[in-house]
Design a protein around this motif. Structure first.
Motif, short mmCIF file in Angstrom:
data_model
loop_
_atom_site.label_atom_id
_atom_site.label_comp_id
_atom_site.label_asym_id
_atom_site.label_seq_id
_atom_site.Cartn_x
_atom_site.Cartn_y
_atom_site.Cartn_z
N LYS A 1 0.84 -1.21 0.00
CA LYS A 1 0.00 0.00 0.00
C LYS A 1 0.87 1.25 0.00
N ASP A 2 1.94 1.24 0.81
CA ASP A 2 2.86 2.38 0.82
C ASP A 2 3.59 2.51 -0.52
N ILE A 3 4.02 1.36 -1.07
CA ILE A 3 4.76 1.38 -2.34
C ILE A 3 3.87 1.88 -3.48
N TYR A 4 2.66 1.31 -3.59
CA TYR A 4 1.74 1.72 -4.66
C TYR A 4 1.35 3.19 -4.53
N SER A 5 1.14 3.65 -3.29
CA SER A 5 0.79 5.05 -3.09
C SER A 5 1.92 5.96 -3.53
N ARG A 6 3.15 5.58 -3.18
CA ARG A 6 4.31 6.41 -3.51
C ARG A 6 4.60 6.41 -5.01
N VAL A 7 4.49 5.24 -5.64
CA VAL A 7 4.88 5.11 -7.05
C VAL A 7 3.78 5.60 -8.00
N PHE A 8 2.52 5.27 -7.70
CA PHE A 8 1.44 5.51 -8.66
C PHE A 8 0.52 6.68 -8.32
N ASN A 9 0.55 7.17 -7.07
CA ASN A 9 -0.47 8.16 -6.71
C ASN A 9 0.07 9.29 -5.84
N ASN A 10 1.33 9.67 -6.05
CA ASN A 10 1.91 10.83 -5.38
C ASN A 10 1.76 10.77 -3.86
N ASN A 11 2.02 9.58 -3.32
CA ASN A 11 2.00 9.36 -1.86
C ASN A 11 0.61 9.50 -1.25
N GLN A 12 -0.44 9.43 -2.04
CA GLN A 12 -1.80 9.55 -1.53
C GLN A 12 -2.51 8.20 -1.63
N GLU A 13 -3.28 7.85 -0.57
CA GLU A 13 -4.06 6.62 -0.60
C GLU A 13 -5.36 6.86 -1.36
N ALA A 14 -5.90 5.76 -1.90
CA ALA A 14 -7.17 5.81 -2.64
C ALA A 14 -7.74 4.40 -2.66
N PRO A 15 -9.05 4.26 -2.91
CA PRO A 15 -9.64 2.92 -2.93
C PRO A 15 -8.96 1.97 -3.90
N TRP A 16 -8.54 2.46 -5.07
CA TRP A 16 -7.90 1.56 -6.02
C TRP A 16 -6.51 1.14 -5.54
N ILE A 17 -5.86 1.97 -4.72
CA ILE A 17 -4.59 1.58 -4.10
C ILE A 17 -4.85 0.47 -3.09
N HIS A 18 -5.91 0.61 -2.31
CA HIS A 18 -6.27 -0.44 -1.34
C HIS A 18 -6.58 -1.75 -2.06
N LEU A 19 -7.27 -1.64 -3.22
CA LEU A 19 -7.62 -2.84 -3.98
C LEU A 19 -6.36 -3.57 -4.47
N MET A 20 -5.41 -2.83 -5.02
CA MET A 20 -4.18 -3.44 -5.52
C MET A 20 -3.39 -4.09 -4.39
N ALA A 21 -3.30 -3.40 -3.27
CA ALA A 21 -2.54 -3.93 -2.13
C ALA A 21 -3.20 -5.18 -1.56
N ALA A 22 -4.54 -5.15 -1.47
CA ALA A 22 -5.27 -6.31 -0.93
C ALA A 22 -5.14 -7.51 -1.85
N ALA A 23 -5.19 -7.29 -3.16
CA ALA A 23 -5.04 -8.39 -4.11
C ALA A 23 -3.64 -9.00 -4.01
N THR A 24 -2.63 -8.17 -3.94
CA THR A 24 -1.26 -8.66 -3.81
C THR A 24 -1.09 -9.46 -2.53
N ALA A 25 -1.65 -8.95 -1.44
CA ALA A 25 -1.55 -9.64 -0.16
C ALA A 25 -2.28 -10.98 -0.19
N GLY A 26 -3.44 -11.02 -0.83
CA GLY A 26 -4.21 -12.26 -0.91
C GLY A 26 -3.51 -13.34 -1.70
N TRP A 27 -2.95 -12.98 -2.85
CA TRP A 27 -2.26 -13.97 -3.68
C TRP A 27 -0.99 -14.47 -3.00
N ALA A 28 -0.25 -13.58 -2.38
CA ALA A 28 0.98 -13.99 -1.70
C ALA A 28 0.68 -14.92 -0.53
#
Length: 373
Positions: free
Chosen positions: A159-186
């Motif tokens: 979530k921190d990585i995606y926020s920093r790389v893709f959304n200017n250090n800001q959280e958003a629902p789609w950031i939460h979705l990507m992080a949750a999917a990555t966590a689930g698969w791992a």
């Protein structure tokens, strides 16, 4: 009203500069985090949670929830399996009703499910002993601790990585979705063998028909008779089930944000240290309850994958033939032979386990983060 000197006006202007920023960055809109603290200069600083803290806190939270709710997990697994389908035959009626009687029928069926769940727990206790209520707890703990550790660690880190790389250090629902999917698969990939052994042990009957002595004996038997790849049976259903985790994280984050905004409206820019103990406990209970509600909604929407996964992990028949060989094939067989209602077998004990489990797990996770940070 007395006139201010030019020097006083200058000082007032300097003091007001921090409050001229946008609402998003204003002090009243800082994230209500247990890790915020006054630095002694009148400013509130937010400390970043280290990844290892998420890892440890997630493991402790998962362990606490697993121990408390293990008997319900046992009942859920047995009801999901066709091995115990005839043994634990439900008395719930499925007769057609008019619109006016649907609510009454649903309420009645829910009451019957709760009664039957506790009845099954009582039967297991009388026929197989108290220790049987905690069958599979060993591999469950062995699986839950790394599973929750990996899940919380991966979610928080990505979530921190995606926020920093893709959304200017800001959280958003789609950031939460990507992080949750990555966590689930791992998590699913790393822990599938453990859950397979847990399922086999929970479906193993006591007495002379018992096949496995313990977790290690089950592991050896699976590898020897079915091969190493058998340890990953049900993995496709677990990947499908990661949707449940994604929904839970999304709902939890949104509800937590609502709780935070309500706190901002009430307390303004007060940090955690300035709130009363009663207010802290109230907000902690609200956040923990949000985790339970998020799990409740996500479980109902995605539950069929649980039944399919359990069927895929069942022990093969004596002749070694597999009745359930794949994700789509299992869905088809269950729907054809048992009907759509069977896709929700064991839902009641599942909810009775996972909802309090999530409340305990997320609540413990937050407390441990506070202690370690």
């Amino acid at each position: 009203m007395p006139k201010k000197s030019l020097e006083d006006l200058g000082e007032s202007a300097i003091e007001s500069v921090p409050y001229l920023a946008s609402d998003e960055k204003g002090s009243n809109y800082r994230e209500a985090s247990p890790l915020e603290a006054d630095n002694g200069k009148g400013k509130i600083e937010k400390h970043t949670v280290k990844p290892w803290v998420h890892f440890v806190a997630g493991g402790i939270g998962g362990m606490a929830g697993a121990v408390v709710t293990c008997p319900f997990d046992l009942v859920k697994t047995r009801l999901q399996s066709d091995v115990y389908r005839s043994v634990y035959k439900s008395n719930v009626t499925t007769t057609a009703t008019t619109n006016g009687l649907k609510v009454l029928q649903l309420t009645k069926n829910a009451a019957v499910h709760f009664k039957e769940t506790f009845g099954i727990i009582g039967n297991v206790y009388r026929q197989e002993g108290f220790r049987s209520l905690f069958k599979g707890l060993g591999p469950n703990l062995v699986g839950v601790i790394p599973a929750r550790s990996i899940n919380f660690f991966t979610y928080g880190t990505t979530k921190d990585i995606y926020s920093r790389v893709f959304n200017n250090n800001q959280e958003a629902p789609w950031i939460h979705l990507m992080a949750a999917a990555t966590a689930g698969w791992a998590t699913a990939t790393a822990t599938n063998p453990i859950w397979l052994i847990k399922t086999r042990l929970q479906l193993d009957k006591a007495g002379t028909t018992r096949k496995y002595k313990n977790s290690y004996d089950c592991l050896k038997s699976v590898v020897r008779n079915e091969g190493v790849t058998a340890l990953y049976k049900g993995l496709s259903a677990s990947y499908l089930g990661s949707i449940e985790g994604i929904l839970q994280w999304l709902l939890y984050e949104q509800m937590k944000h609502m709780i935070h905004m309500r706190s901002v409206e009430r307390f303004g820019n007060l940090n955690e240290g300035q709130k009363s103990t009663q207010d802290k406990i109230k907000e902690w209970c609200q956040r923990s309850g949000s985790a339970g509600l998020a799990k409740f909604v996500a479980s109902i929407l995605t539950y069929p994958h649980e039944v399919v996964r359990t069927r895929l992990r069942q022990t093969p028949t004596e002749n070694g033939k597999l009745k359930y060989s794949g994700l789509i094939q299992t869905f088809r067989v269950i729907l054809k032979e048992e009907g759509f209602a069977s896709m929700y077998s064991g839902l009641t004990p599942h909810l009775m386990r996972t909802v309090p489990n999530s409340i305990i797990m997320f609540g413990t996770w937050e407390l441990v983060i506070k202690l370690l940070s």
